[in-house]
Write a protein that holds these residues in place. Sequence first.
Motif, PDB file in Angstrom:
ATOM      1  N   ASN A 192       0.828  -1.304   0.119  1.00  0.00           N
ATOM      2  CA  ASN A 192       0.027  -0.133  -0.015  1.00  0.00           C
ATOM      3  C   ASN A 192       0.777   1.077  -0.041  1.00  0.00           C
ATOM      4  OD1 ASN A 192       0.244  -1.463   2.655  1.00  0.00           O
ATOM      5  ND2 ASN A 192      -0.328   0.725   3.430  1.00  0.00           N
ATOM      6  N   PRO A 205       0.866  14.128   7.631  1.00  0.00           N
ATOM      7  CA  PRO A 205       1.627  12.730   7.019  1.00  0.00           C
ATOM      8  C   PRO A 205       0.627  11.641   7.620  1.00  0.00           C
ATOM      9  CG  PRO A 205       2.342  13.503   9.164  1.00  0.00           C
ATOM     10  CD  PRO A 205       1.773  14.672   8.696  1.00  0.00           C
ATOM     11  N   SER A 206       0.591  10.484   6.766  1.00  0.00           N
ATOM     12  CA  SER A 206      -0.356   9.488   7.027  1.00  0.00           C
ATOM     13  C   SER A 206       0.421   8.543   7.946  1.00  0.00           C
ATOM     14  CB  SER A 206      -0.728   8.587   5.809  1.00  0.00           C
ATOM     15  OG  SER A 206       0.352   8.250   5.235  1.00  0.00           O
ATOM     16  N   ASN A 207       1.832   8.776   8.121  1.00  0.00           N
ATOM     17  CA  ASN A 207       2.552   7.829   8.958  1.00  0.00           C
ATOM     18  C   ASN A 207       3.722   8.629   9.602  1.00  0.00           C
ATOM     19  OD1 ASN A 207       4.739   5.871   9.669  1.00  0.00           O
ATOM     20  ND2 ASN A 207       3.217   4.435   8.538  1.00  0.00           N
ATOM     21  N   LEU A 208       3.921   8.527  10.930  1.00  0.00           N
ATOM     22  CA  LEU A 208       4.843   9.050  11.659  1.00  0.00           C
ATOM     23  C   LEU A 208       6.401   9.124  10.765  1.00  0.00           C
ATOM     24  CD1 LEU A 208       3.791   8.372  15.192  1.00  0.00           C
ATOM     25  CD2 LEU A 208       3.522  10.430  14.022  1.00  0.00           C
ATOM     26  N   TYR A 277      -2.260  -1.099  11.517  1.00  0.00           N
ATOM     27  CA  TYR A 277      -2.099   0.137  11.105  1.00  0.00           C
ATOM     28  C   TYR A 277      -3.593   0.540  10.240  1.00  0.00           C
ATOM     29  CZ  TYR A 277      -0.529   3.722   7.722  1.00  0.00           C
ATOM     30  OH  TYR A 277      -0.350   4.793   7.028  1.00  0.00           O
ATOM     31  N   ALA A 278      -4.005   1.532  10.407  1.00  0.00           N
ATOM     32  CA  ALA A 278      -5.292   1.909   9.889  1.00  0.00           C
ATOM     33  C   ALA A 278      -5.105   3.440   9.450  1.00  0.00           C
ATOM     34  CB  ALA A 278      -6.372   1.489  10.556  1.00  0.00           C
ATOM     35  N   GLY A 279      -3.923   3.803   9.044  1.00  0.00           N
ATOM     36  CA  GLY A 279      -3.584   5.210   8.715  1.00  0.00           C
ATOM     37  C   GLY A 279      -4.270   5.815   7.300  1.00  0.00           C
ATOM     38  N   GLY A 282      -8.973   2.705   3.370  1.00  0.00           N
ATOM     39  CA  GLY A 282      -9.216   1.706   2.704  1.00  0.00           C
ATOM     40  C   GLY A 282      -8.020   0.750   3.166  1.00  0.00           C
ATOM     41  N   VAL A 283      -7.240   0.916   4.188  1.00  0.00           N
ATOM     42  CA  VAL A 283      -5.923   0.315   4.767  1.00  0.00           C
ATOM     43  C   VAL A 283      -6.297   0.005   6.199  1.00  0.00           C
ATOM     44  CG1 VAL A 283      -3.565   0.090   5.149  1.00  0.00           C
ATOM     45  CG2 VAL A 283      -4.531   1.346   3.081  1.00  0.00           C
ATOM     46  N   ARG A 284      -6.371  -1.394   6.342  1.00  0.00           N
ATOM     47  CA  ARG A 284      -6.786  -1.857   7.737  1.00  0.00           C
ATOM     48  C   ARG A 284      -5.850  -3.080   8.005  1.00  0.00           C
ATOM     49  NH1 ARG A 284     -11.396  -0.516  11.220  1.00  0.00           N
ATOM     50  NH2 ARG A 284     -11.772   1.577  10.828  1.00  0.00           N
ATOM     51  N   ARG A 308       4.688   2.261  17.481  1.00  0.00           N
ATOM     52  CA  ARG A 308       3.789   2.982  16.907  1.00  0.00           C
ATOM     53  C   ARG A 308       2.579   2.038  16.559  1.00  0.00           C
ATOM     54  NH1 ARG A 308       6.665   5.022  12.000  1.00  0.00           N
ATOM     55  NH2 ARG A 308       8.417   3.465  12.981  1.00  0.00           N
TER      56      ARG A 308
ATOM     57  N   GLY B  61      -4.824  11.402  13.725  1.00  0.00           N
ATOM     58  CA  GLY B  61      -5.088  11.396  12.302  1.00  0.00           C
ATOM     59  C   GLY B  61      -5.104   9.987  12.014  1.00  0.00           C
ATOM     60  N   ASN B  62      -3.607   9.041  11.985  1.00  0.00           N
ATOM     61  CA  ASN B  62      -3.327   7.800  11.629  1.00  0.00           C
ATOM     62  C   ASN B  62      -3.420   6.861  12.897  1.00  0.00           C
ATOM     63  OD1 ASN B  62      -0.751   7.742  13.117  1.00  0.00           O
ATOM     64  ND2 ASN B  62      -0.134   8.908  11.609  1.00  0.00           N
ATOM     65  N   GLN B  64      -1.624   5.970  15.310  1.00  0.00           N
ATOM     66  CA  GLN B  64      -0.381   5.472  15.549  1.00  0.00           C
ATOM     67  C   GLN B  64      -0.035   5.889  17.080  1.00  0.00           C
ATOM     68  OE1 GLN B  64       2.184   6.635  12.128  1.00  0.00           O
ATOM     69  NE2 GLN B  64       2.617   4.179  12.038  1.00  0.00           N
ATOM     70  N   ARG B  65       0.681   5.075  17.842  1.00  0.00           N
ATOM     71  CA  ARG B  65       0.829   5.488  19.182  1.00  0.00           C
ATOM     72  C   ARG B  65       2.226   6.347  19.236  1.00  0.00           C
ATOM     73  NH1 ARG B  65       1.235   0.786  20.846  1.00  0.00           N
ATOM     74  NH2 ARG B  65      -0.449   0.261  22.314  1.00  0.00           N
ATOM     75  N   ARG B 150     -18.503  -2.572  -4.265  1.00  0.00           N
ATOM     76  CA  ARG B 150     -17.804  -2.987  -3.110  1.00  0.00           C
ATOM     77  C   ARG B 150     -18.398  -3.649  -2.232  1.00  0.00           C
ATOM     78  NH1 ARG B 150     -12.955  -0.959  -1.775  1.00  0.00           N
ATOM     79  NH2 ARG B 150     -12.660  -0.166   0.315  1.00  0.00           N
ATOM     80  N   TYR B 187      -1.830  -6.408  -4.027  1.00  0.00           N
ATOM     81  CA  TYR B 187      -0.593  -6.262  -4.817  1.00  0.00           C
ATOM     82  C   TYR B 187      -0.049  -7.793  -4.980  1.00  0.00           C
ATOM     83  CZ  TYR B 187      -1.507  -1.834  -3.084  1.00  0.00           C
ATOM     84  OH  TYR B 187      -2.029  -0.687  -2.635  1.00  0.00           O
ATOM     85  N   SER B 386      -6.670  -6.588   4.198  1.00  0.00           N
ATOM     86  CA  SER B 386      -6.954  -5.184   4.936  1.00  0.00           C
ATOM     87  C   SER B 386      -8.035  -4.602   3.906  1.00  0.00           C
ATOM     88  CB  SER B 386      -5.479  -4.584   4.508  1.00  0.00           C
ATOM     89  OG  SER B 386      -5.611  -3.271   4.198  1.00  0.00           O
ATOM     90  N   ALA B 389     -11.067  -5.800   5.573  1.00  0.00           N
ATOM     91  CA  ALA B 389     -11.437  -5.153   7.068  1.00  0.00           C
ATOM     92  C   ALA B 389     -12.006  -3.760   6.611  1.00  0.00           C
ATOM     93  CB  ALA B 389     -10.427  -5.074   7.652  1.00  0.00           C
ATOM     94  N   ALA B 390     -11.445  -3.187   5.545  1.00  0.00           N
ATOM     95  CA  ALA B 390     -11.842  -1.515   5.228  1.00  0.00           C
ATOM     96  C   ALA B 390     -13.437  -1.768   4.726  1.00  0.00           C
ATOM     97  CB  ALA B 390     -10.793  -1.014   4.252  1.00  0.00           C
ATOM     98  N   GLU B 394     -16.827   0.029   6.527  1.00  0.00           N
ATOM     99  CA  GLU B 394     -17.892   0.713   5.914  1.00  0.00           C
ATOM    100  C   GLU B 394     -19.197   0.514   5.883  1.00  0.00           C
ATOM    101  OE1 GLU B 394     -16.348   0.399   1.853  1.00  0.00           O
ATOM    102  OE2 GLU B 394     -14.204   1.364   2.326  1.00  0.00           O
TER     103      GLU B 394
END
Lengths: 398, 398
Positions: A192, A205-208, A277-279, A282-284, A308, B61-62, B64-65, B150, B187, B386, B389-390, B394
């Motif tokens: 992804n 940012p979508s990721n740190l 990670y679900a940042g 459509g990504v989980r 993280r 936002g994302n 993350q910890r 979808r 992918y 992923s 799950a997304a 939804e």
Amino acid sequence: MLAGPEAAMSALATAEARIAEARIIEGGKAVRLTWGDGGAARFHAIWLRDNALDPETRASGNGQRLIAIADVPDDITIAAARLTEAGGLALRLMPEGKEIVFAADWLGARVYDRPARNRAGWTDNSLIRWDRRLGAELPGGGYEEIRSSRQALGRWLASVRRYGFATMSGLPRRSGALLEVAELFGYVRETNYGRWFEVRAEVNPSNLAFTNLGLQAHTDNPYRDPVPTLQILACLENDVEGGESIVVDGFKAAERLQEEMPEGFELLSRHAARFEYAGAEGVRLKAKRPMIELGPDGELIAIRLNSRSAAPFTDIPYDRMQAYYRAYRRFSALIADSTLEVRFRLQPGELFIVDNTRVLHARTPYSGAGRRWLQGCYPDKDGLLSTLAAIEAEGGAG
Amino acid sequence: MLAGPEAAMSALATAEARIAEARIIEGGKAVRLTWGDGGAARFHAIWLRDNALDPETRASGNGQRLIAIADVPDDITIAAARLTEAGGLALRLMPEGKEIVFAADWLGARVYDRPARNRAGWTDNSLIRWDRRLGAELPGGGYEEIRSSRQALGRWLASVRRYGFATMSGLPRRSGALLEVAELFGYVRETNYGRWFEVRAEVNPSNLAFTNLGLQAHTDNPYRDPVPTLQILACLENDVEGGESIVVDGFKAAERLQEEMPEGFELLSRHAARFEYAGAEGVRLKAKRPMIELGPDGELIAIRLNSRSAAPFTDIPYDRMQAYYRAYRRFSALIADSTLEVRFRLQPGELFIVDNTRVLHARTPYSGAGRRWLQGCYPDKDGLLSTLAAIEAEGGAG
């Protein structure tokens, strides 16, 4: 005394590598071989039949086995065993009446009649665990030489296998050059994040990773299963304050944990952590795997650590959770210990590669003044080890 | 009685999902919660702090910890616990003096205070093991619908998660169309076989797959680590005699093995097999993994079986090798048992996908008259799960 495979292998260079005696044992269910150097090992009739090398058992072109286990008689026995002129082993097997032959060195390299490894966390002799002293001379090479010499490529790949880490200098300073490096030995796994991704400070940012914050030493994407097995990070620009790179041998840190807190090593290897990670839309991504992964025989095969993306742990029994957290805290501290850290500054035209199942990487925070631009990608380790094995079989590498 | 996560989750739909009581226990090291439906579970202070959801602990936002375990005080305790108006839990933690809040359903879905699963070989409830009766109605869908809806995509992906297998019809009959299917959810992993590969009878084939011989049920590329996690096989032509496809649920076969020969299940899961492939120049792939792979908590996570690429096994102790072979023979026989086989004939414009860590595939031999042309590729399962799950988040899929 039964010889281990290394003992048998090292004997191959000498004349003592011939088989000196073959004795049928267990009513024909097995044979006991004694090599010229005194080493000995037993092999079962069924194992020998299954691994026969004749063209009816193995395809001569690609080496694939042409028989299935169902084709091997259940009541197979060795009716006769003799030595060949070259010091190998010739057998007649019943009820098939089949004759098969093995070279002494082929059998010597595949001895399984040896004491089991008992200590959890062992690794193959080809791996060398390291601490900050590796920083005195980073394993690495120059792009031009590695690209043009199969031997230099083999040496570089052997460093990656041995240390789980290597650097490379002299890269073309163009976007995407890291892919040309990956193509020297294997294939990049698209995710992804793309076939490769930019690592620089982003707005929203979508990721740190895409900020200028420092990142604690971590393995990438533990929330992905299969996890990325290699990561390349290549530098295009770096004139910020800070932004140094750090790598840590997770296998060494696991060894230290095992020495000073054996019950902690056991907890982190016997129970699965969770990562997610679900940042991005459509990504989980989610995974459930231990921080210290062992094979069924206790071999240390992977490290996963990433605060993280660690998700709530729900697979550790209540009465072990407190101790699990103690082990996690200690393992994290060992990984942050400066005696294990190798620290360096990537310059434009340089990259490093890590085995993401073993070596953690980190970066120090950096200031907004100046620019830091890295690109990353995830090649897979199967291709790297395959290319290295092919080069070694050609007689290259060291 | 302590509630399992399913019990707590199913209670969420009702008003009884509120927390009714929170009692500090173990001198503040933990809290015991009782839900309105009577279920109860304990949570540790350190676990609650580590998983706090406030914006200083988790990036808004994302997700993350933002803290590491080193940032959590070692001597953390719960100083006060109260219920929120919504029936959630509010805590004050010392020595930080930090206030954190959790919703009742969030905690209910993450209960870890429950009996451990003891039986090796368990799998998640979302997986359904199957035998030949699945052939009565193959799980599948039509390409046009799946591509444009979808929800339909979610249903198809959920079949793959549940059964490790699904079919698809109505594909464009052009080379490479299988990649468009992979792109719907994830992918493709490129390997030495390319981004995708042709499966048809070749002169001087590098792999037995590229002949017209029958292939015993197998998982693909067990000599690769990480192993391909999914495989798509799409049909462009098939007017030969024979050449039928067969799929077998390896998890079902493992269950049968465990029932009738528990020591055989243990042998195949406790010891690593070896696999290798060196059928093309520059390629020497090797892997050491068990035929039945369990996670540290006994979860069944992967099956590997392939007689063509099985290498000599050298990691089973001498005194267990004979029994290991008995288990291997029995497991192979179970996989070839017609009561487990789902058999079908791929038509041009159809494909099937298998979870290559679970479901084995086979083909019957075919005659040289006519043509059989398939294309295959290896997408990865992380992307599929992923995307599923997304879609579920939804509100889609079933």
